[in-house]
Every structure is written in structure tokens, then in C-alpha cells.
Scaffold this motif. Structure first.
Motif, PDB file in Angstrom:
ATOM      1  N   ALA A  51     115.780 -12.269 -22.640  1.00 62.49           N
ATOM      2  CA  ALA A  51     116.836 -11.938 -21.676  1.00 62.49           C
ATOM      3  C   ALA A  51     117.701 -10.796 -22.198  1.00 62.49           C
ATOM      4  O   ALA A  51     118.099  -9.900 -21.426  1.00 62.49           O
ATOM      5  CB  ALA A  51     117.683 -13.166 -21.392  1.00 62.49           C
TER       6      ALA A  51
ATOM      7  N   THR B  23     120.145 -13.095 -15.146  1.00 66.30           N
ATOM      8  CA  THR B  23     119.608 -12.858 -16.489  1.00 66.30           C
ATOM      9  C   THR B  23     120.675 -13.101 -17.543  1.00 66.30           C
ATOM     10  O   THR B  23     120.386 -13.646 -18.622  1.00 66.30           O
ATOM     11  CB  THR B  23     119.081 -11.422 -16.595  1.00 66.30           C
ATOM     12  OG1 THR B  23     118.224 -11.133 -15.489  1.00 66.30           O
ATOM     13  CG2 THR B  23     118.311 -11.232 -17.880  1.00 66.30           C
TER      14      THR B  23
ATOM     15  N   MET C 174     116.875 -15.582 -10.762  1.00 63.39           N
ATOM     16  CA  MET C 174     115.944 -14.486 -11.010  1.00 63.39           C
ATOM     17  C   MET C 174     114.811 -14.469  -9.982  1.00 63.39           C
ATOM     18  O   MET C 174     114.388 -13.415  -9.515  1.00 63.39           O
ATOM     19  CB  MET C 174     115.363 -14.598 -12.424  1.00 63.39           C
ATOM     20  CG  MET C 174     116.294 -14.132 -13.518  1.00 63.39           C
ATOM     21  SD  MET C 174     115.432 -13.856 -15.080  1.00 63.39           S
ATOM     22  CE  MET C 174     114.439 -12.410 -14.675  1.00 63.39           C
TER      23      MET C 174
ATOM     24  N   GLY D  40     110.801  -9.128 -17.425  1.00 61.49           N
ATOM     25  CA  GLY D  40     111.405 -10.020 -16.435  1.00 61.49           C
ATOM     26  C   GLY D  40     110.566 -11.266 -16.212  1.00 61.49           C
ATOM     27  O   GLY D  40     111.104 -12.377 -16.123  1.00 61.49           O
TER      28      GLY D  40
END
Length: 213
Positions: A26, A44, A98, A118
Motif C-alpha cells: 500500500a 489505500t 479499492m 494495486g
């Protein structure tokens, strides 16, 4: 019960690894988005804080308090359950955020390093959430069983004390004897000499010496 203690320790170990990876990835993802897009996503940042908090909090609670098996409010089942629930909610909110804000991460067309980072953050966040879910269900289940056996005192003791039943592991023999002590044999009745019945033959009841005279 002993099996659950082993499973619980394994869940903590996996959670420590997954939360650490969530925290590191992250941080890398936030740095990447800030350098390329001059922005970062709140979900995040939530996962960054969740991973950092889980990595440093749960091992301390587990190995310094719960595994010692000593009664303390900090190491009690209630505190452990509260910490696990807070982390469960944080990881759920961050991972779901997310997935909602960055749906393109799962697309096959997103093959840049940003997308890879990600996807990794989201994957390890969900793994951490699953571990926390198992921990939460297990703690609630065995805590309720202990509460049913001996009352609310089980929530104030470490879960490692006889697997959440609230009885110290070394007192099993003593507890088994409580309420199950063998009853003492009845005392023998003192010997009694029956009085002669009215109207019985007098010669049959007189001492032998008198009869012989």
C-alpha cells in the motif's frame, strides 16, 4: 479445543505476513500514484494504516499476553475480540473501497506497474480480512461456549486458559473431583440385643448358669 488453539496460532501467523505485505505494498502504491498522477486513494491509505496496525498489534497481544495464559485485562478475550473486530472492519472498508473506486485494476487491459501494485494490495487486504473473519468467528464461538459453562468471567481471562473455558490448564484433576467425590460408606449399625418377647419361655431366656442350678 487444543486444535482450535493451533488453528488460531496459524491464523495469527498468516495474518502477520499478509498484513505486513498489505502495509508495504500500500505504501508503494500510494507513492506510485502520487508520482504519476499526483494523487492517492483514501481506501489505500486505510489499508496502509490497517496493515501497520495489525502487524504491530496482533503479535504483541498474542505472544506477550495470550500465550502466557495469565489473567490480565490487556490480554483478556474481550480485548482480543475488540481488536480483531476493529481490524476486521478496517480491512473490509479498505478492500471494498479499492474494489469500488478502482474497478479497472482487475481488467486485463491494465498491465502497468500501477495496476500490478494495486491488485497486490487488494489481494493481500482480502486475505487479511479472511484471516480476521476466521479469528472473529472462532473467538465468538468458543467465548460463548465458555460463557455458557461458567459465566461472564471467561471474557476477562486470556483465551489460552483451557481454550476459553476459564479454567486453568493445570486444575483439571481438581475440577473433576469437585461434585464427584465418592460417597462414604454408611456406618455400620451398632449391635443391639433384642429384649425377650412377652410370654416367651422363661427358661429359654435365663442365663445358662441359673438354668443349671
Amino acid at each position: 479445543m487444543n486444535l482450535w488453539l493451533l488453528v488460531r496460532t496459524t491464523l495469527y501467523a498468516v495474518l502477520a505476513v499478509s498484513s505486513f505485505l498489505t502495509w508495504v505494498l500500500a505504501a508503494a502504491f500510494i507513492g506510485k500514484t502520487e508520482s504519476e498522477f499526483d494523487t492517492y486513494y483514501g481506501s489505500t491509505a486505510c489499508l496502509l494504516a490497517s496493515g501497520l496496525l495489525a502487524f504491530f498489534t496482533l503479535p504483541v497481544l498474542h505472544f506477550m499476553f495470550h500465550r502466557r495464559g495469565k489473567a490480565s485485562m490487556v490480554g483478556s478475550l474481550a480485548v482480543e475480540l475488540a481488536v480483531v473486530f476493529v481490524l476486521w472492519a478496517l480491512f473490509l472498508g479498505g478492500a471494498a473501497g479499492m474494489a469500488d473506486r478502482l474497478p479497472g485494476l482487475s481488467s486485463t487491459y491494465c498491465d502497468s506497474s500501477v495496476c500490478s501494485l494495486g491488485r497486490s494490495v487488494e489481494a493481500f487486504a482480502w486475505i487479511s480480512w479472511v484471516m480476521l473473519t476466521f479469528l472473529l468467528v472462532g473467538l465468538i464461538t468458543f467465548g460463548a461456549l465458555g460463557h455458557k459453562r461458567r459465566g461472564s468471567g471467561v471474557w476477562k481471562e486470556p483465551f489460552s486458559v483451557d481454550a476459553g473455558t476459564g479454567h486453568a490448564a493445570g486444575t483439571g484433576a481438581t475440577e473433576k473431583g469437585v461434585g464427584h467425590t465418592a460417597a462414604a460408606p454408611p456406618a455400620a449399625a451398632p449391635p443391639t440385643t433384642a429384649a425377650p418377647a412377652p410370654g416367651a419361655n422363661y427358661n429359654e431366656t435365663r442365663p445358662a448358669e441359673v438354668t443349671a442350678v
